[in-house]
Design a protein around this motif. Structure first.
Motif, short mmCIF file in Angstrom:
data_model
loop_
_atom_site.label_atom_id
_atom_site.label_comp_id
_atom_site.label_asym_id
_atom_site.label_seq_id
_atom_site.Cartn_x
_atom_site.Cartn_y
_atom_site.Cartn_z
N PHE A 11 0.82 -1.21 0.00
CA PHE A 11 0.00 0.00 0.00
C PHE A 11 0.86 1.27 0.00
N THR B 274 -2.32 4.64 5.32
CA THR B 274 -3.06 3.38 5.32
C THR B 274 -2.91 2.70 6.67
N ALA C 133 -7.77 7.77 2.92
CA ALA C 133 -7.23 6.53 3.47
C ALA C 133 -8.32 5.59 3.97
N ARG D 200 -7.20 1.13 -1.91
CA ARG D 200 -6.15 2.09 -1.60
C ARG D 200 -5.02 1.95 -2.62
#
Length: 425
Positions: A47, A51, A404, A409
């Protein structure tokens, strides 16, 4: 020695009955099959940006045993299919679990060491119409048992497929439970709600569908399906696939339109979406070049069943579904078959998707965008002891402007699959 004629008659009847029974079950056994698929799966989502977890990264080994009978002889034939599945954890940890390869404890985020399930399907056949009851793996625009993880998603219900009408294949079914890809339990069917699109927790005891594919000509297939997730949403699908020679190659047109709206008590809230897309692909020798566009109108995102992916033009993307409210998506794709240069079994694909005009006020605003750059290299061994062994490497770079808190994501994602199917019988 004298044997009474009556006994001779009974013995003859018994022998005849035995032969009749043997003949009746001949198709049940002779037309059956037994296969074992080994699937090794590595999934890595790295990611980007803010996050809760930096990565979702797991490695697992799966086995899928399929024992499919033929049909008994007679006007109505009967049969039985069994599907056994086993998933084994090879690598996982709480700080990077959640790939849906393995069942996950929501409190500890620990993945199970292994999980297994057994599905049974009773089936009957009359002419070219087949009825099956039990574990189902449908693959239709309105309901698809997703094969995109270690073990496939399955449904429980009744399903009829009929080809008695020339050029027409009809599909009619009712499903009452779903077994998700990372689960061993059947549960009520629900509406997919990534990004908080619909009310959480809504599920249904019944999903009905009916429709078919009509082969208008060798070049054109027309498709229509209607589906209802009781008290949640209704959906109509219309599509067409057209393939024609053009110059030295051939042109394929794939049109898909989904119209979704709330149904009955609308327990998941408002559903109002029209998804229309078209993909044009031109194949010339080993090269295939494609371009497509998908346009969404209505007040909500597209509706589809939880646990899988929508059968839209973005199908196959790894990190997002590209069906947010108001979204407009462009697709460009290139495929190459290395058989043209003496390497049969080796193929490659590159694809770019860009979605814009996304309306997500709670996750970043309006007129948001997202994009995905996808690469794939696949090879199937063509001869020798390892014939049929399939290796597949996929990589995607996905980016969006959402907050987020979004389900999807920004990430760099890699998937590696090694599959082999052994035909035992």
């Amino acid at each position: 020695m004298h044997i009474p004629s009556r006994r001779l008659g009974l013995d003859a009847l018994g022998i005849a009955a035995s032969f009749a029974a043997a003949n009746a079950f001949a198709g049940f056994v002779d037309d059956g099959s037994l296969t074992l698929t080994s699937r090794n799966y590595y999934l890595d989502r790295d990611f980007k940006g803010a996050t809760p977890y930096p990565a979702a990264r797991e490695w697992a080994q799966g086995f899928i045993l399929r024992a499919n009978s033929g049909f008994t002889e007679g006007t109505v034939g009967f049969g039985l299919d069994l599907t056994g599945m086993l998933g084994i954890k090879l690598d996982s940890s709480p700080d990077r679990a959640g790939t849906q390869l393995l069942p996950l404890d929501p409190q500890t985020r620990e993945a199970k060491d292994d999980y297994s399930e057994l599905g049974a399907t009773l089936k009957a056949k009359l002419s070219k119409t087949r009825l099956s009851v039990g574990t189902q793996f449908p693959a239709l625009p309105v309901i698809t048992a997703s094969p995109a993880r270690l073990l496939p998603q399955s449904f429980r219900g009744a399903y009829v497929i009929s080809e008695d009408i020339d050029r027409l294949t009809l599909h009619i079914g009712r499903m009452d439970r779903v077994n998700l890809r990372d689960s061993t339990n059947y549960q009520p069917i629900s509406l997919a709600s990534p990004n908080g699109r619909f009310k959480a927790g809504a599920n249904s005891e019944r999903f009905d569908f009916a429709g078919g594919d009509y082969r208008w000509s060798d070049a054109l297939t027309l498709r229509y399906y209607h589906a209802e997730l009781k008290n949640i949403y209704s959906q109509d699908f219309a599509g067409a696939i057209h393939v024609v020679p053009l110059g030295a190659g051939k042109l394929k047109t794939d049109i898909r339109v989904f119209n979704s709206r709330e149904n009955g008590r609308a327990e998941a809230g408002q559903v109002d979406n029209l998804n229309a897309g078209a993909m044009f692909s031109y194949q010339l020798g080993a090269h295939t070049v494609g371009a497509g566009y998908m346009h969404q109108t209505g007040d909500t995102a597209m509706a589809y069943l939880a646990g899988g992916e929508p059968a839209v033009l973005s199908d196959g993307t790894m990190s997002a579904d590209f069906v947010n409210p108001k979204e407009r998506t462009w697709v460009a794709r290139y495929d190459y078959d290395f058989a043209a240069v003496g390497i049969p079994g080796l193929t490659a694909m590159a694809r770019y998707l860009r979605g814009s005009n996304i309306d997500l006020p709670k996750l970043g605003g309006t007129n948001l965008s997202e994009s995905s750059k996808d690469l794939e290299l696949a090879y199937v061994i063509q001869s020798g002891r390892a014939k049929g062994l399939a290796l597949r490497l996929r990589h995607a770079a996905y980016r969006n402007e959402q907050s987020a808190a979004s389900t999807f994501r920004s990430d760099n994602e890699t998937r590696i699959n090694v599959d082999y199917t052994l035909k035992i019988w």
